[in-house]
Design a protein around this motif. Structure first.
Motif, PDB file in Angstrom:
ATOM      1  N   LYS A  23     -50.007 127.590  24.483  1.00  0.00           N
ATOM      2  CA  LYS A  23     -49.984 127.443  23.024  1.00  0.00           C
ATOM      3  C   LYS A  23     -51.399 127.254  22.475  1.00  0.00           C
ATOM      4  O   LYS A  23     -51.749 127.782  21.426  1.00  0.00           O
ATOM      5  CB  LYS A  23     -49.094 126.266  22.620  1.00  0.00           C
ATOM      6  CG  LYS A  23     -47.616 126.557  22.839  1.00  0.00           C
ATOM      7  CD  LYS A  23     -46.731 125.458  22.298  1.00  0.00           C
ATOM      8  CE  LYS A  23     -46.220 124.566  23.377  1.00  0.00           C
ATOM      9  NZ  LYS A  23     -45.039 123.770  22.960  1.00  0.00           N
ATOM     10  N   PRO A  30     -45.695 125.602  16.808  1.00  0.00           N
ATOM     11  CA  PRO A  30     -45.847 124.945  15.525  1.00  0.00           C
ATOM     12  C   PRO A  30     -47.219 124.297  15.381  1.00  0.00           C
ATOM     13  O   PRO A  30     -47.766 123.777  16.343  1.00  0.00           O
ATOM     14  CB  PRO A  30     -44.764 123.872  15.549  1.00  0.00           C
ATOM     15  CG  PRO A  30     -44.550 123.590  16.988  1.00  0.00           C
ATOM     16  CD  PRO A  30     -44.800 124.885  17.705  1.00  0.00           C
TER      17      PRO A  30
ATOM     18  N   PRO B 643     -46.773 118.447  17.163  1.00  0.00           N
ATOM     19  CA  PRO B 643     -45.799 119.549  17.242  1.00  0.00           C
ATOM     20  C   PRO B 643     -45.726 120.233  18.602  1.00  0.00           C
ATOM     21  O   PRO B 643     -44.627 120.490  19.107  1.00  0.00           O
ATOM     22  CB  PRO B 643     -46.287 120.517  16.162  1.00  0.00           C
ATOM     23  CG  PRO B 643     -47.062 119.676  15.213  1.00  0.00           C
ATOM     24  CD  PRO B 643     -47.687 118.603  16.030  1.00  0.00           C
ATOM     25  N   TRP B 644     -46.876 120.536  19.193  1.00  0.00           N
ATOM     26  CA  TRP B 644     -46.845 121.227  20.491  1.00  0.00           C
ATOM     27  C   TRP B 644     -46.123 120.403  21.545  1.00  0.00           C
ATOM     28  O   TRP B 644     -45.551 120.948  22.486  1.00  0.00           O
ATOM     29  CB  TRP B 644     -48.266 121.513  20.982  1.00  0.00           C
ATOM     30  CG  TRP B 644     -48.905 122.700  20.338  1.00  0.00           C
ATOM     31  CD1 TRP B 644     -48.288 123.683  19.607  1.00  0.00           C
ATOM     32  CD2 TRP B 644     -50.295 123.053  20.385  1.00  0.00           C
ATOM     33  NE1 TRP B 644     -49.200 124.609  19.202  1.00  0.00           N
ATOM     34  CE2 TRP B 644     -50.443 124.255  19.654  1.00  0.00           C
ATOM     35  CE3 TRP B 644     -51.413 122.472  20.967  1.00  0.00           C
ATOM     36  CZ2 TRP B 644     -51.678 124.881  19.502  1.00  0.00           C
ATOM     37  CZ3 TRP B 644     -52.639 123.086  20.812  1.00  0.00           C
ATOM     38  CH2 TRP B 644     -52.771 124.281  20.089  1.00  0.00           C
ATOM     39  N   LEU B 645     -46.178 119.092  21.430  1.00  0.00           N
ATOM     40  CA  LEU B 645     -45.552 118.222  22.427  1.00  0.00           C
ATOM     41  C   LEU B 645     -44.094 117.973  22.076  1.00  0.00           C
ATOM     42  O   LEU B 645     -43.198 118.057  22.919  1.00  0.00           O
ATOM     43  CB  LEU B 645     -46.330 116.909  22.540  1.00  0.00           C
ATOM     44  CG  LEU B 645     -47.814 117.071  22.917  1.00  0.00           C
ATOM     45  CD1 LEU B 645     -48.504 115.721  22.969  1.00  0.00           C
ATOM     46  CD2 LEU B 645     -47.962 117.782  24.252  1.00  0.00           C
ATOM     47  N   ARG B 646     -43.844 117.690  20.809  1.00  0.00           N
ATOM     48  CA  ARG B 646     -42.476 117.386  20.365  1.00  0.00           C
ATOM     49  C   ARG B 646     -41.541 118.564  20.625  1.00  0.00           C
ATOM     50  O   ARG B 646     -40.356 118.399  20.901  1.00  0.00           O
ATOM     51  CB  ARG B 646     -42.499 117.036  18.878  1.00  0.00           C
ATOM     52  CG  ARG B 646     -41.171 116.586  18.293  1.00  0.00           C
ATOM     53  CD  ARG B 646     -40.821 115.186  18.760  1.00  0.00           C
ATOM     54  NE  ARG B 646     -39.558 114.729  18.214  1.00  0.00           N
ATOM     55  CZ  ARG B 646     -39.445 113.859  17.205  1.00  0.00           C
ATOM     56  NH1 ARG B 646     -40.516 113.339  16.658  1.00  0.00           N
ATOM     57  NH2 ARG B 646     -38.265 113.485  16.770  1.00  0.00           N
ATOM     58  N   GLU B 647     -42.115 119.778  20.536  1.00  0.00           N
ATOM     59  CA  GLU B 647     -41.330 120.998  20.738  1.00  0.00           C
ATOM     60  C   GLU B 647     -40.617 120.998  22.093  1.00  0.00           C
ATOM     61  O   GLU B 647     -39.529 121.538  22.232  1.00  0.00           O
ATOM     62  CB  GLU B 647     -42.294 122.189  20.657  1.00  0.00           C
ATOM     63  CG  GLU B 647     -41.615 123.537  20.637  1.00  0.00           C
ATOM     64  CD  GLU B 647     -42.628 124.674  20.492  1.00  0.00           C
ATOM     65  OE1 GLU B 647     -42.278 125.678  19.890  1.00  0.00           O
ATOM     66  OE2 GLU B 647     -43.766 124.545  20.980  1.00  0.00           O
TER      67      GLU B 647
END
Lengths: 181, 776
Positions: A23, A30, B643-647
């Motif tokens: 990412k 996101p 966000p990158w982690l919560r995803e």
């Protein structure tokens, strides 16, 4: 030449570093301005497989991305010929100028590789081709904490497995000194 | 103050050290895209891995691993890779905020740093003048780091005349002090290069040490056997050659039985035991294990099997294998903590490691210095102990022996002087805390029984919370100060517990008006008039002062992107120097514990609630409900906003055994009510085969489905002050989804006041219940 990923499930302890490395390298959603809980495209994701009838291995993990298939179904069904193979590394890529976002590719793909961002167009793992051209490894490979994801020319990744197996047969420790040619 | 400049401008400049911008930070490399790559140290958790950060126009663009770094060799974990989103999270508090409206209103207005510091300094001065220095509390959590940043808070606290406390129950410290009293240090460097048997016991490296996974799996692939001991068969356990599933809170039984086998079958190292321990011939230990102890229990594998659930033949074979494999390493972790038996569990494992000849030997567990030699009076301990005379440089296990006033746990200072959490909370309950300054902690969520903690915090006269976020605790505050993340701080790091190196974390961005905790301590110190103790705003002065005895300087660190090593890792240092424990030998029989009236040899002690210790309770609450970390992408309750982690883990889900879930009619994603004698929570479930049918795992750190409503707050280990906060009895039933999205504490309904009612009778318990009623 055809390059390929190789995944060793015995070395994946589901730390998720590959996902975030991917990412970050592609600056995927996101993003910080969005609501937590929203899902962005995930070129790579670690899948959990459980088996209640297997007490020895009740759980295992597989880090999945595009397989960059030899005969890609996504490429075959794409009505606008947006999906093509890069000649240098054998990466299956999408030309987003040609993509119309019809999603045929995602219906055809057996691996869930095609992803769609808010523009509706397809995007997916591109083998980090920009990094490959700089002589680097894909971000997920470089950042794989357990060393489970390997990458290289197909002949080499298979050769490495044979060399490792040969060492284990002879009870020699790694790093493998055997050379496979 | 320099004319015309605000406190923020001066402090922000000082926080960069002698550097003035990221572009000139030590060893920065310019990239083609106009960004600059700066070597720094990750603060995503407390493992302090080296990292590279790419910075452009004051924005952190990305982070990546440092090839050749000892611990990580080019990788970072998921948290480390999300550094850019951590620094630039729009949910952060960016400016000092003063409460408006009624106390605890949770409403704030932006003020300047000059106003904020003046107000806070005024409150501290008033409190000290009217009620004495102990009416001011400093509480510290994990988010602001340990080591140097802790020293800075202590420096200010000692100027004020008080002591620093923890914002949450002390983890790690119970194990650290126990290893210290047994053999004078922590042998926490597992020699994975040479080990033939690698054991991870209550430690999940996927969560807390992911960059080490490569070394662990390399050891396995070259032929070492990998064993994981844990209640949960996942992550590293999924890669292990052998997985030993132990009931939460009963690791002590397993360790005692392993000792029994080793001693009974004479598998111990006679030469080492006779020469380097205080129990030659193991006369005391063998009698103790055979039943000559105050409980009259023979700690046999059969006895242990009935408690920890590991079959007796497995225990015997494993004890054999460990004792007879000369090069074997055991790494232990937080899984042993949060139980009242943490000290004796650690003691039993320490003794096992020692008598089998696995202490400080090649292929085993090597001592590593935890800290470079530091200035013994950097924290200005002479301000609270006037007759203090420095005996030499201070290291992690060589702090001045000092038990702060108000502390009821004299053995806890072994790690570093601190006020134990139960004493902090007691002082609040007693209305003794006029001013409380909380740094990087969120006790309202992280302490067992949140209503009790909240009631205590509501008795504080003036609460200041220094945090990057408006946390549940911050919402109760009178003043909220925006804390810098680790990407906006300059400080030396050595708190990695593995390799003895100091690395420099560098400030590479300024976000809003956030300031490092260390800088806030400096500005507050100056405003309080401690100008001699805080003579400059420049952080590099304090770094050099603290590290003076080590000879390591700020400038040297800036020019050393791979850090500066201190001490060495050689095996068998004891042959020359002995051990730093009483008598210079391994204390199989603990002199320290005996002197304080505790068991000098480890005896079985159950977790606070179990089917064995509370059979009548177990009739209604038949499950062991336990908690721990939530996953590799989070640390404690932090990082849920990234966000990158919560995803990868959008919500916490309670784990229920697949077969039991089917019997209960629960499918993945169904809602369930999980209850204990103290409260209940609503949570979605995950059916999984990785745990036993009579256990339920509630991952920790989720404010809206908070295990702490179930957990026990009123049973404390008298040695370490550790509450039994990670395991209890409970039950589960299918439930309707909550009517509205769960908010903090909204779905929880505590039944009684726990510690508060125990301390102050029914009235206070009722008060805490009604507070909760208001909140719900």
């Amino acid at each position: 030449m055809q390059y390929a990923f190789r995944f060793d499930s015995r070395r994946c302890a589901q730390c998720f570093a590959c996902e975030v490395a991917c990412k970050s390298a592609h600056d995927l959603r996101p993003h910080a301005q969005e609501v937590p809980g929203t899902q962005g495209p995930r070129y790579r994701s670690v899948v959990t497989v459980t088996d209640p009838d297997n007490p020895v291995h009740p759980i295992q993990y597989v880090s999945m991305a595009c397989m960059h298939c030899g005969s890609p179904d996504c490429m075959a069904v794409c009505p606008t010929k947006a999906i093509y193979r890069d000649p240098e590394f054998g990466a299956v890529l999408v030309d987003r100028n040609k993509c119309i976002g019809c999603r045929y590719c995602s219906w055809a793909c057996e691996f869930g590789a095609p992803q769609f961002d808010r523009d509706g167009l397809m995007q997916k793992c591109d083998m980090c081709i920009d990094r490959l051209r700089e002589g680097k490894q894909p971000a997920c490979v470089e950042n794989c904490c357990g060393g489970a994801i390997k990458f290289g020319p197909v002949e080499q990744v298979e050769g490495d497995v044979r060399a490792k197996a040969a060492c284990q047969v002879l009870k020699k420790g790694l790093p493998a000194k055997a050379l496979h040619s | 103050m320099a004319e015309g400049k605000s406190i923020f401008e001066i402090a922000d400049a000082g926080a960069y050290g002698s550097a003035t911008s990221a572009a000139t930070a030590g060893c920065a490399v310019a990239n083609a895209d106009g960004s600059v790559t700066v070597p720094t140290v990750c603060g995503g958790c407390h493992s302090t891995c080296q990292m590279f950060a790419d910075v452009k126009d004051g924005q952190v663009l990305r982070s990546h691993g440092v090839p050749g770094a000892f611990k990580t060799d080019g990788v970072l974990c998921s948290k480390g890779l999300a550094a850019s989103q951590i620094a630039h999270d729009p949910r952060r508090v960016l400016y000092p905020m003063r409460r408006v409206g009624e106390k605890h209103s949770g409403k704030f207005e932006r003020i300047s740093w000059d106003e904020a510091i003046a107000e806070l300094a005024g409150k501290v001065k008033e409190a000290v003048a009217a009620h004495g220095p102990w009416s001011v509390q400093f509480l510290r959590g994990q988010a602001c780091g340990w080591g140097f940043t802790y020293d800075m808070t202590q420096r200010l606290a000692h100027c004020v005349g008080t002591e620093v406390g923890m914002g949450a129950s002390e983890c790690f410290v119970p194990r650290a002090i126990t290893e210290g009293m047994t053999y004078g240090g922590m042998p926490s460097f597992g020699d994975l290069i040479h080990a033939d048997l690698v054991i991870y016991w209550g430690l999940q490296p996927s969560f807390s040490k992911a960059p080490m996974l490569g070394k662990i799996l390399d050891a396995r692939d070259r032929g070492a056997k990998l064993v994981v001991i844990d209640p949960l068969h996942f992550h590293l356990g999924a890669c292990a050659d052998q997985f030993i599933q132990v009931e939460p809170g009963t690791d002590l039984a397993l360790a005692l039985a392993m000792l029994y086998v080793v001693v009974d079958e004479g598998l111990w190292d006679r030469e080492f035991v006779d020469r380097y321990t205080n129990d030659p011939g193991l006369k005391r230990l063998s009698e103790h294990l055979a039943g000559g102890n105050r409980l009259g229990i023979a700690y046999t594998p059969e006895w242990a099997a009935s408690i920890c659930g590991v079959p007796a033949d497995v225990i015997t074979a494993f004890a054999h294998e460990y004792a007879t494999t000369p090069r074997a390493s055991i790494a232990t972790g937080h899984g042993l903590e949060g139980r009242v038996n943490v000290v004796q569990t650690t003691r039993a494992i320490c003794i096992l490691r020692s008598i089998t000849g696995h202490l400080d030997r090649e292929g085993c567990d090597l001592f590593t210095p935890k800290s470079p030699p530091r200035n013994p009076n950097f924290t200005l301990i002479d301000h609270v102990l006037p007759d203090f005379e420095p005996a030499g440089p201070t290291g992690m296990f060589h702090v001045p022996p000092y038990n702060p006033a108000e502390s009821h746990y004299p053995l806890l200072f072994g790690g570093q002087g601190l006020l134990p959490t139960p004493d902090s909370l007691r002082m609040m309950h007693e209305g003794k805390t006029e001013v409380c300054i909380v740094q990087g902690a969120n006790p309202i969520v992280t302490q067992p029984q949140p209503p009790v903690t909240e009631a205590a915090f509501k008795k504080i006269g003036y609460l200041c919370v220094i945090d990057p976020y408006l946390s549940e605790t911050a919402r109760l505050a009178d003043l909220v100060l925006p804390a810098a993340t680790y990407l906006e701080r300059t400080e030396p790091e050595w708190f990695n517990c593995t390799f003895p190196e100091v690395t420099l974390r560098q400030k590479i961005a300024t976000v809003g008006e956030a300031l490092p905790d260390t800088q806030i301590m400096i500005e507050l110190g100056i405003a309080l008039g401690f100008t001699e103790e805080f003579p400059t705003h420049d952080i590099s002065y304090y770094i050099d002062e603290d590290l003076k005895p080590s000879g390591i300087t700020y400038e040297q660190l800036r020019e050393s992107p791979h850090g500066v090593t201190f001490g060495s890792l050689g095996a068998r240092g004891y042959e020359k120097n002995g051990f730093r424990s009483p008598g210079g030998v391994v204390n199989v029989w603990s002199e320290v514990l005996d002197a304080h009236g505790f068991d000098p040899l480890p005896n079985w002690e159950d977790s606070s609630e179990s089917v064995r210790s509370k059979p009548e309770l177990a009739a209604e609450y038949p499950y062991v409900v336990f908690t721990g970390r939530s996953g590799p992408m989070y640390v404690h309750e932090q990082r849920r906003t990234i966000p990158w982690l919560r995803e990868m883990q959008p919500e916490g889900r309670a784990m229920v055994n697949t077969r039991r879930a089917a019997q209960l009619g629960l499918k993945d994603g169904d809602w369930a009510r999980i209850s204990s004698p103290r409260g209940s929570i609503l949570m979605k479930v995950e059916a999984t085969p990785i745990l036993r049918e009579d256990w339920i795992y509630v991952p920790g750190g989720w404010a809206d489905a908070n295990y702490n409503y179930l957990g026990i707050d009123d049973d404390l280990d008298p040695i370490s002050s550790q509450a039994n906060y990670t395991a209890c009895l409970g039950k589960i039933e299918k439930a309707e989804p909550p009517c509205q999205p769960a908010s903090a504490g909204g779905s929880a309904s505590p039944k009684r006041g726990g510690l508060l009612s125990r301390l102050f009778g029914g009235g206070a318990g009722k008060a805490s219940a009604s507070e909760e009623g208001k909140g719900a």
